[in-house]
Write a protein that holds these residues in place. Sequence first.
Motif, PDB file in Angstrom:
ATOM      1  N   TRP A   1      23.942  -5.906  27.141  1.00  0.00           N
ATOM      2  CA  TRP A   1      25.010  -6.565  25.638  1.00  0.00           C
ATOM      3  C   TRP A   1      26.148  -5.998  26.346  1.00  0.00           C
ATOM      4  O   TRP A   1      27.446  -6.692  26.764  1.00  0.00           O
ATOM      5  CB  TRP A   1      24.257  -6.472  24.747  1.00  0.00           C
ATOM      6  N   TRP A   2      26.444  -4.290  26.038  1.00  0.00           N
ATOM      7  CA  TRP A   2      27.609  -3.915  26.489  1.00  0.00           C
ATOM      8  C   TRP A   2      28.722  -3.998  28.044  1.00  0.00           C
ATOM      9  O   TRP A   2      29.665  -4.345  27.569  1.00  0.00           O
ATOM     10  CB  TRP A   2      27.642  -2.367  26.382  1.00  0.00           C
ATOM     11  N   ARG A   3      27.259  -3.992  28.810  1.00  0.00           N
ATOM     12  CA  ARG A   3      28.101  -4.846  30.429  1.00  0.00           C
ATOM     13  C   ARG A   3      28.057  -6.197  30.458  1.00  0.00           C
ATOM     14  O   ARG A   3      29.341  -6.452  30.304  1.00  0.00           O
ATOM     15  CB  ARG A   3      26.583  -4.704  31.624  1.00  0.00           C
ATOM     16  N   ALA A   4      28.102  -6.415  29.826  1.00  0.00           N
ATOM     17  CA  ALA A   4      28.228  -8.343  29.542  1.00  0.00           C
ATOM     18  C   ALA A   4      29.779  -9.007  28.544  1.00  0.00           C
ATOM     19  O   ALA A   4      30.715  -9.158  29.015  1.00  0.00           O
ATOM     20  CB  ALA A   4      27.004  -8.935  28.943  1.00  0.00           C
ATOM     21  N   ARG A   5      30.197  -7.611  27.998  1.00  0.00           N
ATOM     22  CA  ARG A   5      31.394  -7.626  27.406  1.00  0.00           C
ATOM     23  C   ARG A   5      32.200  -7.227  27.855  1.00  0.00           C
ATOM     24  O   ARG A   5      33.618  -7.991  28.137  1.00  0.00           O
ATOM     25  CB  ARG A   5      31.488  -6.978  25.967  1.00  0.00           C
ATOM     26  N   GLU A   6      31.766  -6.397  29.104  1.00  0.00           N
ATOM     27  CA  GLU A   6      32.938  -5.657  29.692  1.00  0.00           C
ATOM     28  C   GLU A   6      33.432  -6.514  30.626  1.00  0.00           C
ATOM     29  O   GLU A   6      34.654  -6.777  31.188  1.00  0.00           O
ATOM     30  CB  GLU A   6      32.647  -4.335  30.501  1.00  0.00           C
TER      31      GLU A   6
ATOM     32  N   SER B   1      35.545  -8.988  29.128  1.00  0.00           N
ATOM     33  CA  SER B   1      37.073  -8.966  29.274  1.00  0.00           C
ATOM     34  C   SER B   1      37.299  -8.477  30.087  1.00  0.00           C
ATOM     35  O   SER B   1      38.538  -9.223  30.462  1.00  0.00           O
ATOM     36  CB  SER B   1      36.900  -7.414  28.861  1.00  0.00           C
ATOM     37  N   LYS B   2      36.591  -8.313  31.363  1.00  0.00           N
ATOM     38  CA  LYS B   2      37.475  -8.289  32.845  1.00  0.00           C
ATOM     39  C   LYS B   2      38.180  -9.943  33.438  1.00  0.00           C
ATOM     40  O   LYS B   2      38.703 -10.209  34.166  1.00  0.00           O
ATOM     41  CB  LYS B   2      37.071  -7.279  33.461  1.00  0.00           C
ATOM     42  N   ALA B   3      37.035 -10.481  33.117  1.00  0.00           N
ATOM     43  CA  ALA B   3      37.637 -12.035  33.392  1.00  0.00           C
ATOM     44  C   ALA B   3      37.963 -12.843  32.940  1.00  0.00           C
ATOM     45  O   ALA B   3      39.418 -13.407  33.003  1.00  0.00           O
ATOM     46  CB  ALA B   3      36.166 -13.498  33.300  1.00  0.00           C
ATOM     47  N   ALA B   4      38.769 -12.308  31.688  1.00  0.00           N
ATOM     48  CA  ALA B   4      39.859 -12.858  30.689  1.00  0.00           C
ATOM     49  C   ALA B   4      41.006 -12.489  30.862  1.00  0.00           C
ATOM     50  O   ALA B   4      42.074 -13.554  31.318  1.00  0.00           O
ATOM     51  CB  ALA B   4      39.840 -12.334  29.093  1.00  0.00           C
TER      52      ALA B   4
END
Length: 362
Positions: A341-346, A349-352
Motif C-alpha cells: 500500500w505504501w509503495r502504491a501511494r508513492e 504521488s510521483k505519477a501525479a
Amino acid sequence: MTKLAWRRTWFQIHKWIGLILAILIIPLSLSGAALVWHDTLDRIVNPARYQISGTSQRTPDVYADAARAALRPGERIAQLGLPEGHGPITLAAAPASADPGRRGPPPRTMIYLDPPTARVLDVAGSQAGLVRFLHILHGSLQIPGLGRTIVGWIGVAMLLSSMTGLWLWWPTVGSWSRGLRWRRHRNTDSNLHHMIGFWMALPLFVLSLTGVWISFPGVFGGGRGGPDRGGQRSVPLAEPGQPLDLVVARAASVRRGALRSIAWPTSASADWTVTYANGQVVKVADDNGVAVAAPARRPGGLARTMRRLHDGGGMGIVWQIVIFLGGIAPAVLAVTGIIMWWRAREWRSKAASARGGRTATR
C-alpha cells in the motif's frame, strides 16, 4: 456491475480490512501461533513446576495438606488436578470472598506439587505468566468485558479478507495456474503476499470461522451465551463437612478408574465433584457423604470440534503445524500488505507530480 468493477470493490474491502485491523491482527495471530504449542511453551518458561522426581502418586489428602502451607491467609483450596502422565499435581486456591465488580474469571493461586513427594514446586497466580498473558491476549486482546466480542468481529473481518484475497489472487489474464508462479510481481513482498495468501487461504478461513464460533457461542448454538456468573462468584467452603479421604473412598464405591480431579464444595454447590479419567463423574454430598454417579463429562459435539480445529488439541502434529503456519500468515500478510500500500501511494504521488509538471509546461 462488471467483473472489473467487482474486482476494484473487493480490492478496496480487502485493502482497508488489512490496513485498519493490522495493529490488532498481528498480535492476535502471533499469540495464536504460539499457543498451538501451549504445553511445550509452558515447560520452557516455567521449568521449575515440571521438575518432578517421578510419576508415582500419593493420596489426595497428602497433596491438599502440602498445598495449604503455601496458601496466603484467607485462601481456600478449590480444586485438585492429577496428571495423566509425566506432570505435576496442580491445586487451585480461591480467595475467601469474590469481587462482584470484577469482570471475567476470578483470580486463583496455582500450586504445583511433585507427585511422589508432595513437595511444592511452584506457586503462581492463575492470571500471571507469559502463557496466560498470551491466552488472554488471543482471547480478548487484554481488554476486559468487550475484548472477546472485538476478537469475534476481527474473525469476521478475517473471513471476509480471506475470501476477497482469493478472488484478487485469481489471475486476470490466462489460466489459474499463472497465479502459482513466484514472480508475478517484481517486488518480493508482493510475491510473498500473493503466495502466502493462496496457500494459507483455507487454514485462515478455518481458523477465522472457528474463532468467530468460539467468540460468539450463543449466536451459533455452540455453547452458553455467556459465562456462568454464579459459578464464577462462588467461593469454596471454609470447613467442608466431609474429610477429603472419605470423599475419595465414597466416590470409589460408585465409580472405578484413575482420579483426574476433585472440586471442593462451594457456596453455590455443597457437593464434592470427583472426576475420573474415563470421564465419569461422582457427586458426594458434603452434609451426609452420600455419593451419586453424575452424567459423564464427555466433551464432544460441534462446539468441541470447532475448538479442537482452532487450537489443534488432539488433532495430531500435521494439523498443528498447519494452524501454526496459519497463525503466522496473517502477520506476514499484514506487513507485506502495508508495504504494498505504501509503495502504491508513492507511485501515485510521483505519477501525479509528473502529470502536474507536464501540464505546467504546456
